[in-house]
Scaffold this motif. Structure first.
Motif, PDB file in Angstrom:
ATOM      1  N   GLY A  40      -4.378  36.760 -32.807  1.00  0.00           N
ATOM      2  CA  GLY A  40      -4.545  35.877 -31.661  1.00  0.00           C
ATOM      3  C   GLY A  40      -3.218  35.477 -31.036  1.00  0.00           C
ATOM      4  O   GLY A  40      -3.079  35.439 -29.831  1.00  0.00           O
ATOM      5  N   ASP A  41      -2.221  35.182 -31.858  1.00  0.00           N
ATOM      6  CA  ASP A  41      -0.923  34.775 -31.322  1.00  0.00           C
ATOM      7  C   ASP A  41      -0.252  35.919 -30.574  1.00  0.00           C
ATOM      8  O   ASP A  41       0.289  35.736 -29.497  1.00  0.00           O
ATOM      9  CB  ASP A  41      -0.008  34.298 -32.457  1.00  0.00           C
ATOM     10  N   VAL A  42      -0.313  37.118 -31.143  1.00  0.00           N
ATOM     11  CA  VAL A  42       0.314  38.278 -30.505  1.00  0.00           C
ATOM     12  C   VAL A  42      -0.407  38.610 -29.206  1.00  0.00           C
ATOM     13  O   VAL A  42       0.207  38.896 -28.188  1.00  0.00           O
ATOM     14  CB  VAL A  42       0.316  39.486 -31.470  1.00  0.00           C
ATOM     15  N   GLY A  43      -1.716  38.546 -29.236  1.00  0.00           N
ATOM     16  CA  GLY A  43      -2.493  38.827 -28.020  1.00  0.00           C
ATOM     17  C   GLY A  43      -2.211  37.829 -26.912  1.00  0.00           C
ATOM     18  O   GLY A  43      -2.149  38.183 -25.738  1.00  0.00           O
ATOM     19  N   GLU A  44      -2.035  36.576 -27.293  1.00  0.00           N
ATOM     20  CA  GLU A  44      -1.720  35.564 -26.272  1.00  0.00           C
ATOM     21  C   GLU A  44      -0.359  35.822 -25.655  1.00  0.00           C
ATOM     22  O   GLU A  44      -0.171  35.682 -24.448  1.00  0.00           O
ATOM     23  CB  GLU A  44      -1.756  34.169 -26.902  1.00  0.00           C
ATOM     24  N   TRP A  45       0.600  36.204 -26.514  1.00  0.00           N
ATOM     25  CA  TRP A  45       1.950  36.486 -26.002  1.00  0.00           C
ATOM     26  C   TRP A  45       1.947  37.704 -25.086  1.00  0.00           C
ATOM     27  O   TRP A  45       2.578  37.705 -24.026  1.00  0.00           O
ATOM     28  CB  TRP A  45       2.938  36.713 -27.160  1.00  0.00           C
ATOM     29  N   VAL A  46       1.230  38.709 -25.483  1.00  0.00           N
ATOM     30  CA  VAL A  46       1.150  39.921 -24.664  1.00  0.00           C
ATOM     31  C   VAL A  46       0.500  39.597 -23.317  1.00  0.00           C
ATOM     32  O   VAL A  46       0.961  40.020 -22.264  1.00  0.00           O
ATOM     33  CB  VAL A  46       0.385  41.039 -25.400  1.00  0.00           C
ATOM     34  N   GLY A  47      -0.553  38.823 -23.339  1.00  0.00           N
ATOM     35  CA  GLY A  47      -1.224  38.427 -22.092  1.00  0.00           C
ATOM     36  C   GLY A  47      -0.332  37.579 -21.214  1.00  0.00           C
ATOM     37  O   GLY A  47      -0.272  37.758 -19.992  1.00  0.00           O
ATOM     38  N   ALA A  48       0.392  36.647 -21.832  1.00  0.00           N
ATOM     39  CA  ALA A  48       1.283  35.775 -21.059  1.00  0.00           C
ATOM     40  C   ALA A  48       2.417  36.572 -20.441  1.00  0.00           C
ATOM     41  O   ALA A  48       2.765  36.379 -19.263  1.00  0.00           O
ATOM     42  CB  ALA A  48       1.829  34.665 -21.949  1.00  0.00           C
ATOM     43  N   VAL A  49       3.008  37.477 -21.228  1.00  0.00           N
ATOM     44  CA  VAL A  49       4.104  38.308 -20.702  1.00  0.00           C
ATOM     45  C   VAL A  49       3.582  39.227 -19.597  1.00  0.00           C
ATOM     46  O   VAL A  49       4.233  39.408 -18.566  1.00  0.00           O
ATOM     47  CB  VAL A  49       4.768  39.102 -21.847  1.00  0.00           C
ATOM     48  N   GLY A  50       2.415  39.799 -19.807  1.00  0.00           N
ATOM     49  CA  GLY A  50       1.825  40.663 -18.773  1.00  0.00           C
ATOM     50  C   GLY A  50       1.536  39.897 -17.494  1.00  0.00           C
ATOM     51  O   GLY A  50       1.815  40.369 -16.392  1.00  0.00           O
ATOM     52  N   ALA A  51       0.967  38.699 -17.634  1.00  0.00           N
ATOM     53  CA  ALA A  51       0.664  37.891 -16.443  1.00  0.00           C
ATOM     54  C   ALA A  51       1.950  37.478 -15.730  1.00  0.00           C
ATOM     55  O   ALA A  51       2.032  37.536 -14.494  1.00  0.00           O
ATOM     56  CB  ALA A  51      -0.144  36.660 -16.840  1.00  0.00           C
TER      57      ALA A  51
END
Length: 103
Positions: A12-23
């Motif tokens: 969950g933490d990695v996915g959130e970071w990836v989503g935030a960086v992508g956004a």
């Protein structure tokens, strides 16, 4: 498989970071695109304005030349009128002299 249990780590933490960086990357890309489109539009507007100023300056120069030519013609006509007036005065003076001699 041998009874081993494979569990996935809490991603969950990695996915959130990836989503935030992508956004963030997407919004930065959109910002740069909008900025470049605006800069290009502004450059075109400035170029168009400069062309209008050049055309206006050329028109002003032509009007100035026309004005100088009209002024020169007016001076020539005035000089010619003065010469004709001087000749007329001379003729009238001669006629008056002749009339006095006749009397």
């Amino acid at each position: 498989m041998n009874g081993q249990l494979v569990t996935l780590a809490d991603g969950g933490d990695v996915g959130e970071w990836v989503g935030a960086v992508g956004a963030a990357g997407f919004f930065m890309l959109m910002t740069v695109l909008v900025w470049q489109v605006a800069a290009t539009w502004r450059a075109r507007m400035l170029a168009a304005r400069e062309e209008q100023y050049k055309a206006l300056a050329a028109r002003y120069a032509q009007l100035l030349e026309d004005n100088v030519e009209l002024h020169r013609r007016s001076l020539d006509e005035l000089r010619q009128t003065r010469e004709e007036l001087a000749q007329t005065r001379h003729s009238v003076g001669s006629m008056e002299k002749m009339m006095r001699e006749i009397e």
